[in-house]
Design a protein around this motif. Structure first.
Motif, PDB file in Angstrom:
ATOM      1  N   ASN A 220       0.813  -1.221   0.000  1.00 42.83           N
ATOM      2  CA  ASN A 220       0.000   0.000   0.000  1.00 42.83           C
ATOM      3  C   ASN A 220       0.845   1.270   0.000  1.00 42.83           C
ATOM      4  OD1 ASN A 220      -2.433  -1.502   0.136  1.00 42.83           O
ATOM      5  ND2 ASN A 220      -2.206  -1.708   2.361  1.00 42.83           N
ATOM      6  N   SER A 221       2.163   1.111  -0.063  1.00 43.98           N
ATOM      7  CA  SER A 221       3.058   2.279  -0.057  1.00 43.98           C
ATOM      8  C   SER A 221       4.179   2.083  -1.078  1.00 43.98           C
ATOM      9  CB  SER A 221       3.648   2.497   1.336  1.00 43.98           C
ATOM     10  OG  SER A 221       2.640   2.615   2.307  1.00 43.98           O
ATOM     11  N   PRO A 222       3.838   2.006  -2.361  1.00 46.84           N
ATOM     12  CA  PRO A 222       4.861   1.753  -3.385  1.00 46.84           C
ATOM     13  C   PRO A 222       5.941   2.832  -3.428  1.00 46.84           C
ATOM     14  CG  PRO A 222       2.776   2.440  -4.377  1.00 46.84           C
ATOM     15  CD  PRO A 222       2.495   2.160  -2.947  1.00 46.84           C
ATOM     16  N   ALA A 223       5.584   4.055  -3.114  1.00 43.03           N
ATOM     17  CA  ALA A 223       6.585   5.127  -3.139  1.00 43.03           C
ATOM     18  C   ALA A 223       7.636   4.913  -2.053  1.00 43.03           C
ATOM     19  CB  ALA A 223       5.899   6.479  -2.951  1.00 43.03           C
ATOM     20  N   THR A 224       7.185   4.474  -0.883  1.00 43.00           N
ATOM     21  CA  THR A 224       8.120   4.204   0.216  1.00 43.00           C
ATOM     22  C   THR A 224       9.025   3.032  -0.132  1.00 43.00           C
ATOM     23  OG1 THR A 224       6.441   4.958   1.795  1.00 43.00           O
ATOM     24  CG2 THR A 224       8.306   3.739   2.685  1.00 43.00           C
ATOM     25  N   LEU A 225       8.453   2.015  -0.772  1.00 43.08           N
ATOM     26  CA  LEU A 225       9.255   0.870  -1.198  1.00 43.08           C
ATOM     27  C   LEU A 225      10.340   1.317  -2.163  1.00 43.08           C
ATOM     28  CD1 LEU A 225       9.761  -2.221  -1.420  1.00 43.08           C
ATOM     29  CD2 LEU A 225       8.114  -2.229  -3.309  1.00 43.08           C
ATOM     30  N   GLU A 226       9.978   2.160  -3.113  1.00 39.69           N
ATOM     31  CA  GLU A 226      10.945   2.609  -4.119  1.00 39.69           C
ATOM     32  C   GLU A 226      12.061   3.435  -3.495  1.00 39.69           C
ATOM     33  OE1 GLU A 226      10.996   4.758  -8.527  1.00 39.69           O
ATOM     34  OE2 GLU A 226       9.141   4.647  -7.356  1.00 39.69           O
ATOM     35  N   SER A 227      11.721   4.218  -2.475  1.00 37.06           N
ATOM     36  CA  SER A 227      12.743   5.059  -1.849  1.00 37.06           C
ATOM     37  C   SER A 227      13.660   4.264  -0.926  1.00 37.06           C
ATOM     38  CB  SER A 227      12.078   6.190  -1.061  1.00 37.06           C
ATOM     39  OG  SER A 227      11.307   5.671   0.018  1.00 37.06           O
ATOM     40  N   ARG A 228      13.120   3.238  -0.270  1.00 32.92           N
ATOM     41  CA  ARG A 228      13.922   2.472   0.688  1.00 32.92           C
ATOM     42  C   ARG A 228      14.604   1.269   0.049  1.00 32.92           C
ATOM     43  NH1 ARG A 228      13.684   3.035   5.969  1.00 32.92           N
ATOM     44  NH2 ARG A 228      13.851   0.787   6.361  1.00 32.92           N
TER      45      ARG A 228
END
Length: 330
Positions: A220-228
């Motif tokens: 539910n947080s693809p942006a966070t996955l991409e950044s981390r």
């Protein structure tokens, strides 16, 4: 002995005598260990709702990321089989060691014993199916699962054989060994909690986690996955190094701390329980001897050879002197 001591002894006997306990020290041990197993099992009854969305279901309460592996396939079958059998087995175990049941409800004791052996055996099969993914599936965890499957299966088989041979003292000893081994699942969680806190405070520990599992946590947080974890974007199935921190706000770091400590904690618990049960058996040698005399009488009435040693006893297999009935002379 003071008046207070007399009052306490009388009160204590009123507590444990109705339950069938003859010795005052046995009841606290039963209450602690039997109560812990019963409480743990009852607390896990909600996990029988494997895939439900309720907060108490296994899906919701499992370690972060575990559901990624258990959604389907062999691991889904394994976790379902394991929980559906080992949780009820744990809830029933305590009743086997309640003396009043053995004295007043022997049929229940026998049926309950057979049921526990069956459920625990099926639970072991389920555990073997999920060992590769449970808490990261490290070699320490997989070897602990393998050891306990072997140890509990052999112990229960020997307990079953001995009771069929009316060797009650050995039946008691092997069932205690099996139950103590199964009880390591509780002790390991205490050790794991302490160890996870320690390595998190040190701050230099990391664990390897699969990208699929990490991405599952960030569904539910693809942006966070991409950044981390940019390497985990796009369905990459590689492995990533994840910092271990039980106090972290990131669930994968919480999981990493458990991955590192679970197998270690289990082996420490195995060692503690293995030593503990042998110490208990030696401290209660008089009870073992009493049961051997009972075994002798039952085996003699049944017409068995070598009464008192018709089961698998040390004097038949080792270099221990041949057992003789107390009070009898050659």
């Amino acid at each position: 002995m003071t008046h207070y001591d007399n009052w306490f002894v009388r009160f204590w006997r009123k507590v444990y005598n109705p339950l069938g306990f003859k010795k005052g020290y046995n009841f606290p041990l039963f209450f602690i260990f039997g109560g812990a197993m019963l409480g743990f099992s009852l607390a896990r009854l909600s996990y029988l709702n494997i895939s439900g969305d309720a907060p108490s279901s296994f899906k919701s309460g499992a370690v972060p990321g575990e559901w990624f592996w258990y959604q389907n396939g062999i691991h889904r079958i394994g976790i379902t089989l394991h929980l559906a059998t080992i949780v009820p087995a744990g809830a029933l175990m305590g009743f086997q060691f309640l003396p009043i049941i053995r004295y007043k409800a022997i049929l229940f004791h026998r049926i309950n014993g057979y049921l526990i052996i069956l459920l625990a055996t099926l639970g072991n099969i389920g555990a073997a199916m999920i060992a590769r993914r449970a808490f990261g599936g490290t070699l320490a965890t997989q070897s602990a699962v393998g050891y306990l499957i072997i140890a509990t299966t052999i112990s229960m088989a020997l307990a079953y054989y001995n009771i069929k041979r009316l060797q009650i003292d050995e039946h008691r000893a092997w069932m205690l060994r099996a139950m103590f081994a199964l009880g390591t699942i509780i002790t390991l969680r205490i050790i794991m909690a302490l160890a996870s806190g320690i390595i998190s405070s040190i701050g230099s520990y990391s664990a390897v986690m699969n990208c699929g599992e990490v991405a599952f946590l960030y569904a539910n947080s693809p942006a966070t996955l991409e950044s981390r974890y940019p390497l985990c974007v796009g369905g990459n199935n590689t492995d990533m190094v994840v910092k271990a921190d039980i106090n972290s706000g990131f669930r994968e770091e919480v999981k990493a701390s458990m991955v590192l400590t679970f197998g270690m904690a289990w082996w420490v618990a195995i060692a503690m329980h293995a030593v503990g049960v042998e110490v208990y058996l030696r401290l209660t040698a008089a009870e073992g001897e009493r049961l051997r005399v009972v075994s002798y009488e039952m085996q003699r009435k049944a017409g068995m050879r070598n009464p008192g040693s018709a089961g698998l006893t040390a004097d038949r297999l080792g270099d221990v002197e041949k057992w003789e009935v107390p009070g009898e002379t050659a």
